[in-house]
Scaffold this active site. Sequence first.
Site, PDB file in Angstrom:
ATOM      1  N   TRP A   1       0.831  -1.208   0.000  1.00  0.00           N
ATOM      2  CA  TRP A   1       0.000   0.000   0.000  1.00  0.00           C
ATOM      3  C   TRP A   1       0.862   1.252   0.000  1.00  0.00           C
ATOM      4  CZ3 TRP A   1      -4.375  -1.142  -1.862  1.00  0.00           C
ATOM      5  CH2 TRP A   1      -5.000  -2.339  -1.535  1.00  0.00           C
TER       6      TRP A   1
ATOM      7  N   ASP B   1      -1.399   6.779   6.391  1.00  0.00           N
ATOM      8  CA  ASP B   1      -2.462   5.880   5.952  1.00  0.00           C
ATOM      9  C   ASP B   1      -2.704   4.909   7.104  1.00  0.00           C
ATOM     10  OD1 ASP B   1      -4.051   3.876   4.956  1.00  0.00           O
ATOM     11  OD2 ASP B   1      -2.689   3.272   3.336  1.00  0.00           O
TER      12      ASP B   1
ATOM     13  N   LYS C   1     -12.306  -1.591   7.809  1.00  0.00           N
ATOM     14  CA  LYS C   1     -11.644  -2.503   8.751  1.00  0.00           C
ATOM     15  C   LYS C   1     -12.102  -2.223  10.180  1.00  0.00           C
ATOM     16  CE  LYS C   1      -8.176  -2.255   5.299  1.00  0.00           C
ATOM     17  NZ  LYS C   1      -8.352  -3.513   4.595  1.00  0.00           N
TER      18      LYS C   1
HETATM   19  C1  LIG Z   1      -3.158  -0.099   4.657  1.00  0.00           C
HETATM   20  C2  LIG Z   1      -4.091   0.025   3.506  1.00  0.00           C
HETATM   21  N1  LIG Z   1      -4.063   1.131   2.748  1.00  0.00           N
HETATM   22  C3  LIG Z   1      -4.878   1.284   1.696  1.00  0.00           C
HETATM   23  C4  LIG Z   1      -5.772   0.305   1.327  1.00  0.00           C
HETATM   24  C5  LIG Z   1      -6.655   0.526   0.147  1.00  0.00           C
HETATM   25  O1  LIG Z   1      -7.869   0.926   0.616  1.00  0.00           O
HETATM   26  P1  LIG Z   1      -9.147   1.175  -0.323  1.00  0.00           P
HETATM   27  O2  LIG Z   1      -9.564  -0.174  -0.805  1.00  0.00           O
HETATM   28  O3  LIG Z   1     -10.106   1.811   0.615  1.00  0.00           O
HETATM   29  O4  LIG Z   1      -8.734   2.065  -1.438  1.00  0.00           O
HETATM   30  C6  LIG Z   1      -5.860  -0.860   2.093  1.00  0.00           C
HETATM   31  C7  LIG Z   1      -6.838  -1.904   1.740  1.00  0.00           C
HETATM   32  O5  LIG Z   1      -6.858  -2.988   2.254  1.00  0.00           O
HETATM   33  C8  LIG Z   1      -4.986  -0.999   3.199  1.00  0.00           C
HETATM   34  O6  LIG Z   1      -5.021  -2.107   3.943  1.00  0.00           O
END
Ligand SMILES: Cc1ncc(COP(=O)(O)O)c(C=O)c1O
Length: 356
Positions: A102, A169, A193
């Site tokens: 991510w 994030d 989550k």
């Molecule tokens: C740490 C983290 N950042 C970003 C994301 C991406 O999130 P989204 O699906 O809301 O774009 C996730 C998805 O699992 C994640 O675990």
Amino acid sequence: MARKHILTAGPAVMPEPVLERLAAAVRDYKGRGQSVLELSHRSADFVEIHARARDGIASLLGLSDDYVVLFLQGGASTQFAMLPMSFLPEGGVADYALTGAWSMKARKEAERYGRVKVACTGAEEGFRQIPGRLEQSGDAVYLHYTSNNTIYGTEWSAAPESEAPLICDASSDILSRPIDMARHAVVYGGAQKNLGPSGVTLVIMRRDWSERVVRELPTMLDYRTHIAKDSAFNTPPTFGIYAIALVCEWLAEQGGLSAMAKRNERKARRLYELIDGHELYRGHAALDSRSLMNVTFRVGDEGAEKRFLAEASELGFVGLKGHRSVGGCRASIYNALPDESVTALCDFMSDFAARN
Ligand SMILES: Cc1ncc(COP(=O)(O)O)c(C=O)c1O
């Protein structure tokens, strides 16, 4: 049907009392003869719901008036782009701590707008560890990091030391413990989550940052639009915001974030002790980087792992298979996962180890 043990990475387990309140409100909101799904986002009822969610987040995190709470759409993935688009000028530099897939995705978006300095990377070790040292630019506009790496099961034990303001994030550990907000310019995350259903993205931003926008932006991608209209410039994800309001109220009833942090530590410790106590299991994350939210591990050889997952599924454990890029198993044990589910998982894992 009996409720399963929900160990999915996201969308993830919700607190049962919240599910009950949501179910009732879907049928009829406060005796209005109208479902919560049918409330106009301009109605007094929804304006009140929005305030409950916004103030709930602010109160749990102890936010001062210097911060705004926004409920946006597009997921954390849209924030990967919106943040550098807004704050990273052409020719400017932002530092990125690369601790997993991510953060790599966030970095890729930032590179479209300015220079990116990699402050640390765990790529060579399969992202098993949160790097101890950061190399920072000195003139970075911000340092971006991912507080919990959902896929690898690693987590920063505290926000990194940084000269630059922090952008975090926190998709997979938000509201699992207190955050030192004063060190952060922005904390954001997808809701699916620890907060509620997918479809809402929480963004907490220091107010003065919204004035630092460095380029012309489309209306919907401009934080100032959403700040000016209190997240209701267009139709917001009303049901998700209602769920967040209820989750915040549930968290407050549980004693708030410090109490949650203690409970999360206790839940995770039980699983890690079990993993460390049996030769059959091997934890994926380095000991000093273990996540309290996503417990990643391997089970014996490929055959044993397959049997483990099949038996677990039979017994009502959902979502234990690890992310395809890491393999193995992953137990996501977010705030709402009850102690009883951790006990059931520990019992099953002990029993499986004894038989294998
Ligand atoms: C740490 C983290 N950042 C970003 C994301 C991406 O999130 P989204 O699906 O809301 O774009 C996730 C998805 O699992 C994640 O675990």
